[in-house]
Design a protein around this motif. Structure first.
Motif, mmCIF file in Angstrom:
data_model
loop_
_atom_site.group_PDB
_atom_site.id
_atom_site.type_symbol
_atom_site.label_atom_id
_atom_site.label_comp_id
_atom_site.label_asym_id
_atom_site.label_seq_id
_atom_site.Cartn_x
_atom_site.Cartn_y
_atom_site.Cartn_z
ATOM 1 N N PRO A 96 0.818 -1.350 0.039
ATOM 2 C CA PRO A 96 -0.085 -0.155 -0.157
ATOM 3 C C PRO A 96 0.756 1.091 0.204
ATOM 4 O O PRO A 96 0.983 1.936 0.906
ATOM 5 C CB PRO A 96 -0.790 -0.203 1.249
ATOM 6 C CG PRO A 96 -0.025 -0.902 2.140
ATOM 7 C CD PRO A 96 0.875 -1.979 1.178
ATOM 8 N N ASP A 179 -4.498 -0.439 -7.820
ATOM 9 C CA ASP A 179 -4.868 -0.416 -6.444
ATOM 10 C C ASP A 179 -5.655 0.895 -6.436
ATOM 11 O O ASP A 179 -5.831 1.738 -7.393
ATOM 12 C CB ASP A 179 -3.729 0.080 -5.391
ATOM 13 C CG ASP A 179 -3.007 1.315 -5.893
ATOM 14 O OD1 ASP A 179 -3.194 2.238 -5.207
ATOM 15 O OD2 ASP A 179 -2.050 1.232 -6.636
ATOM 16 N N ALA A 419 -2.445 1.787 4.485
ATOM 17 C CA ALA A 419 -2.820 2.322 3.741
ATOM 18 C C ALA A 419 -3.941 3.497 4.224
ATOM 19 O O ALA A 419 -3.755 4.422 3.613
ATOM 20 C CB ALA A 419 -4.089 1.412 2.834
ATOM 21 N N ASP A 424 -5.737 6.167 1.841
ATOM 22 C CA ASP A 424 -6.295 5.334 0.937
ATOM 23 C C ASP A 424 -7.174 4.232 1.458
ATOM 24 O O ASP A 424 -7.067 2.913 1.802
ATOM 25 C CB ASP A 424 -4.923 4.656 0.150
ATOM 26 C CG ASP A 424 -5.477 3.756 -0.919
ATOM 27 O OD1 ASP A 424 -6.782 3.725 -1.065
ATOM 28 O OD2 ASP A 424 -4.651 3.285 -1.749
ATOM 29 N N THR A 427 -8.116 0.877 -0.351
ATOM 30 C CA THR A 427 -6.965 -0.204 -0.129
ATOM 31 C C THR A 427 -7.019 -0.780 0.984
ATOM 32 O O THR A 427 -6.986 -2.231 1.393
ATOM 33 C CB THR A 427 -5.615 0.236 -0.775
ATOM 34 O OG1 THR A 427 -5.596 0.714 -2.017
ATOM 35 C CG2 THR A 427 -4.540 -0.852 -0.417
ATOM 36 N N HIS A 430 -9.594 -3.395 1.218
ATOM 37 C CA HIS A 430 -9.163 -4.522 0.440
ATOM 38 C C HIS A 430 -8.426 -5.447 1.306
ATOM 39 O O HIS A 430 -8.878 -6.754 1.167
ATOM 40 C CB HIS A 430 -8.574 -4.228 -0.783
ATOM 41 C CG HIS A 430 -7.332 -5.218 -1.220
ATOM 42 N ND1 HIS A 430 -8.202 -6.225 -2.085
ATOM 43 C CD2 HIS A 430 -6.229 -5.566 -1.411
ATOM 44 C CE1 HIS A 430 -7.246 -6.814 -2.778
ATOM 45 N NE2 HIS A 430 -5.891 -6.615 -2.044
#
Length: 959
Positions: A96, A179, A419, A424, A427, A430
């Motif tokens: 990440p 990503d 992340a 982010d 991500t 995820h």
């Protein structure tokens, strides 16, 4: 694509690159200096070169694995010697790290940059991410206290860097593995591509329709798409001749080759790379997997053991880690050399990679499960023992494949935290979702991860993924109340963002009592519940009570107080409370809001919408400018679509209609990060269609919006859509249906007491009752409106209320007063409508000024492009016996038995074999509208099926 150039044959052993072939290629008949042509891609190559030559540009090259995407890009770049080539690739497992593929592409091109003092200071944001070229960059700016703002500053820094590199092509490969941050950057870059830059994205399109990159590309809008299809039979023959060095091929050979390879260039090369005996036909079996397995079987056990370990490390194995895993550098070198010779590996940028994802997959799958798990576990432990930052994404991958669940969860959580530290959230989700799916996960860990997932999903793109996880967790009985309250609050927000208004509101309501120990979250929950136009079935008393509760709870929390203040001021404006705007101005200019850029942007968007609802279009426009500045400066990209939507409503209200229909269609066809905005976009399109004189499509859309909003319990756009439908039905000569629809709208508004938004419904009811010769039926609603608007700051509704009374009493002065009020407000459509009402009233009174006002209204509607208004005024003039100015060039053109331009455009696409759905997507139409146009074209041209259209269009004399 290997590096930034193109591999050419011509040196013995370098091989021949066939169309779409990546890697070593095939030696054509052993002839030195032979060069394979570029087979079957001339049209696509010309299209790509044209796009690259028209920078700024964004081009998507997509197709299935092995189809030749990288070769096409390499071939297009081959003749562009004066263009800097930047290449970044996405990998299946990526740490990440913000914008890794993009930064990889630019880090080697610092030589093209001007001195640091000549660069924008924002480029300094890249210093922590590009330490190797830090000396060529401005100093790093001080950190911000807002992660999304930090993230956007990074985006702006990359954009400024790309702008300074000069004429360049930025190639991002394999973006199906991109990503979330890279996807978001693509969307950000789309509207800001520097003049000399072309962005090329390669994408493996099979089984990837739901990938985040598609949403990013949809938001990009102006993307040129080049889709590579399998080669046709004649192209397969040409390629086989090139690869085999044989001008003549046996009968049936090409047919068998097409059947065996499906025309995929990489598979063709693999089948032919051994130089089969043409007299003996194709090798058996010819399936690519079987060929790779056969090639794998020719290697000795020792080589296979090393390459198996390499496959465990991924498509681009870390050779240093592989040596540590095997323990013998010479053995690793020998095995990699044998893999290269066998065509299972190839070299790229000085590193051995598996030649194709299928080669990697076959070798990985050939490993017995226990061996594969042991190798993944061994790789994870070696990575865990290394110095420096832990490669948390790789650790999570290897521990997960090894079945080491505790270590997997720990690494996945660390990856998610990393992340989040970069802003982010998508991500982070995820990594968190698979961690939460571990069956043996302790309850405390599951709760902790769920909280992180919920917070990440609210601000990220993982709504649909997180909702079922949170729903299942909340169904259990083992959660502490405060944890349950936080998760339920997050679930409610996620449901709202997905468009489930009533379900989300209900969860937030339930969370309030569970958040007793979290006053910050409780205040925010109450602030949301105070907003009156979220759901249908909560009366105004509930919203007012929630607003008072929110203020009390948030008294000692400055951050929560901001959210509560935004909610309370929005509520005041929507109700027409004269104290609303002074409160807005105090909050808007205060340090608390200005110091919180995200809340500042959100507040301005909310206030702009409320201003439009009550008729303050000028205020709405100023607030929208402020919101757009905040969104652009700090790039809250998730708000960008909402700002565009509100901007379209402002333009509609103020009469700036050029290109508005196309914009509205684009908004409907472009996915929004806020699913609940999709209904609003459809309502906007329906409204534009109605005033533009497209009543059939407008009615279908309005009914769809009404049904959708009713299903989820959303007050807005249910109430305004019913009002719009009532007005449309009245224009179509259906006053009884219009009256019923207007009364349904009033029934929704009444418990909310949001009378500023009810005035249009009341006026429509008045008009319908007059046409039904029952004007007395409208008086109760008119009186109710007048009482509700007493002392209200709602200029649009007050002017409409005056028109209601004037319509029932024939008071021309009130009509004229409303007309002047609309003119002062800058509401041009309402002004044109008021001119028509005034003119009609004066004509009925015998006043000689009446026809002039009707003609003025006619020209006002025509200047706007409001063909529906033109049609209505002309009908009124005919009924009153008022001459229509002749020749009249306004109004909607009638084509009779000839095709309209739109019908011809749709018919031509249908004749070319384009499906109705594809036509709808290309032209921003609904599928039903396309079907209607096709049916009309067939009727007018005398055809029976789509197959008739090509010949009929060619012989038709209409243009």
């Amino acid at each position: 694509m290997q590096g930034s150039g193109v591999q050419r044959s011509g040196v013995q052993g370098s091989g021949v690159q066939a169309s779409g072939v990546q890697g070593s290629g095939v030696q054509a008949s052993g002839v030195q200096g032979s060069t394979s042509g570029f087979v079957g891609r001339s049209r696509e190559l010309a299209a790509l070169r044209q796009a690259l030559g028209a920078a700024p540009a964004i081009v998507l090259v997509d197709g299935e694995a092995g189809i030749g995407k990288s070769r096409l890009v390499a071939e297009a770049l081959a003749g562009m010697d004066d263009v800097r080539r930047l290449r970044g690739g996405c990998e299946p497992v990526q740490e990440p790290f913000p914008l890794g593929p993009v930064l990889d592409a630019v880090r080697g091109h610092a030589d093209r940059l001007p001195p640091p003092g000549a660069l924008s200071p924002v480029v300094g944001a890249l210093v922590p991410y590009l330490p190797e070229i830090a000396a060529r960059l401005p100093p790093a700016p001080p950190p911000l206290n807002d992660l999304p703002a930090e993230r956007h500053r990074l985006f702006r820094g990359v954009l400024a860097l790309l702008d300074n590199i000069g004429t360049a092509v930025l190639v991002l490969e394999d973006v199906h593995w991109a990503d979330a941050g890279t996807c978001e950057f693509v969307a950000f870059l789309a509207g800001r591509v520097p003049p000399g830059l072309a962005l090329v994205l390669t994408l493996r399109s099979e089984d990837s329709a739901d990938l985040p990159i598609w949403e990013a590309l949809a938001r990009a809008g102006a993307t040129r798409r080049i889709t590579l299809e399998p080669l046709q039979r004649v192209q397969v023959r040409e390629l086989a001749r090139e690869l085999l060095g044989s001008p003549e091929l046996p009968r049936g050979f090409v047919t068998s080759l097409v059947e065996a390879t499906a025309g995929i260039p990489f598979v063709i090369e693999e089948v032919l790379r051994g130089g089969p005996d043409l007299s003996a036909g194709l090798p058996v079996p010819t399936a690519l997997r079987d060929l790779l397995r056969a090639r794998w079987a020719t290697l000795d056990d020792d080589v296979r053991e090393v390459l198996s370990a390499a496959a465990v490390l991924g498509t681009a194995p870390d050779e240093a880690l592989l040596v540590r895993l095997i323990g013998d550098p010479a053995r690793v070198a020998h095995a990699l050399s044998r893999g290269l010779a066998a065509g299972l590996l190839h070299e790229q940028d000085g590193q051995c990679r598996f030649r194709h994802a299928l080669a990697w997959q076959v070798i990985h799958e050939e490993l017995p499960s226990p061996t594969r798990r042991w190798l993944h576990l061994r790789a994870a432990r070696l990575l865990d023992e290394g110095d420096g930052p832990r490669p948390v994404a790789r650790l999570a991958h290897h521990y997960g494949q090894a079945g080491a669940t505790a270590q997997f969860v720990r690494s996945a959580e660390e990856a998610a935290d990393l992340a989040v530290s970069h802003g982010d959230d998508a991500t982070a989700a995820h990594f968190l979702v698979p961690a939460m799916r571990v069956a043996a996960l302790p309850s405390a860990d599951r709760v902790r991860l769920a909280g992180k997932l919920a917070r990440a999903a609210v601000d990220g793109l993982a709504h649909s993924t997180a909702v079922p996880v949170l729903t299942d967790l909340l169904a259990g009985d083992d959660l502490p109340a405060v944890v349950r309250g936080e998760l339920r609050f997050m679930l409610g927000r996620l449901l709202r963002q997905q468009g489930e208004a009533e379900a989300g509101y209900r969860e937030i309501e339930r969370s309030v009592d569970e958040l007793g120990d979290r006053p910050d979250l409780r205040a925010r929950a109450l602030a949301i519940l105070a907003v009156p136009d979220l759901v249908v079935d909560r009366p105004i008393e509930v919203h007012l009570a929630r607003a008072a509760q929110a203020s009390a709870v948030a008294a000692d929390d400055p951050a929560a107080s901001i959210a509560v203040g935004i909610a309370r001021t929005s509520l005041a404006i929507e109700r027409g409370d004269p104290a609303g705007w002074p409160a807005v101005d105090a909050l808007r200019t205060g340090p608390a809001l200005l110091g919180n850029p995200r809340e500042h942007a959100r507040a301005c968007i909310n206030w702009a919408q409320a201003a439009l609802h009550v008729g303050h279009a000028n205020r709405a426009e100023l607030l929208l400018v402020e919101a757009r500045r905040a969104v652009d400066d700090l790039a809250y990209l998730r708000f960008a679509g909402v700002v565009d939507l509100v901007g379209a409503w402002v333009d509609l209200s103020t009469g700036r209609w050029d290109g508005l229909l196309e914009r509205a269609r684009a908004m409907v066809s472009t996915p929004s990060e806020f699913t609940d905005a999709a209904l609003d976009a459809r309502f906007l399109l329906a409204t534009v269609l109605a005033v533009a004189g497209e009543p059939d499509e407008a009615e279908r859309l309005l009914r769809d919006v009404v049904a959708g909003a009713a299903r989820v319990g959303a007050y807005r756009p249910l109430a305004p859509a019913r009002i719009g439908l009532a007005r449309l039905l009245l224009g179509l000569g259906r006053p009884r249906a219009a009256a019923e629809e207007a009364m349904r709208a009033l029934d929704i508004v009444r418990p909310k007491q949001l009378w500023p938004s009810a005035a249009d419904a009341t006026l429509c009811l008045v008009d319908a009752c007059i046409r039904l010769d029952r004007p007395e039926d409208a008086w109760p609603a008119v009186d109710e409106l007048a009482v509700a608007l007493r002392a209200a700051d709602a200029p649009l509704a007050l002017a409409r209320a005056a028109q209601c009374r004037a319509s029932l009493t024939g008071d021309a002065e009130q009509f004229d007063s409303a007309r002047r009020q609309f003119a002062e407000l800058g509401l041009r459509y309402e002004q044109a409508d008021a001119e028509a009402r005034l003119g009609q009233c004066l004509v009925l009174r015998g006043d000689p000024d009446g026809p002039g006002w009707l003609e003025r209204s006619l020209r006002s509607f025509d200047a706007l492009g409001a063909l529906g208004g033109v049609t209505e005024v002309r009908r009124t003039m005919r009924q009153l016996g008022v001459p229509i100015p002749y020749p009249w060039r306004g109004g909607r053109k009638s084509y009779g038995g000839r095709l309209s331009p739109r019908e011809r455009e749709v018919a031509a696409l249908a004749a070319s074999g384009t499906t109705n759905q594809e036509i709808a997507e290309r032209l921003f139409l609904s599928r039903r509208t396309v079907e209607s146009h096709v049916a009309t074209a067939l009727r007018k041209l005398g055809g029976r099926t789509r197959r008739d259209l090509a010949a009929l269009l060619e012989s038709a004399d209409d243009v």
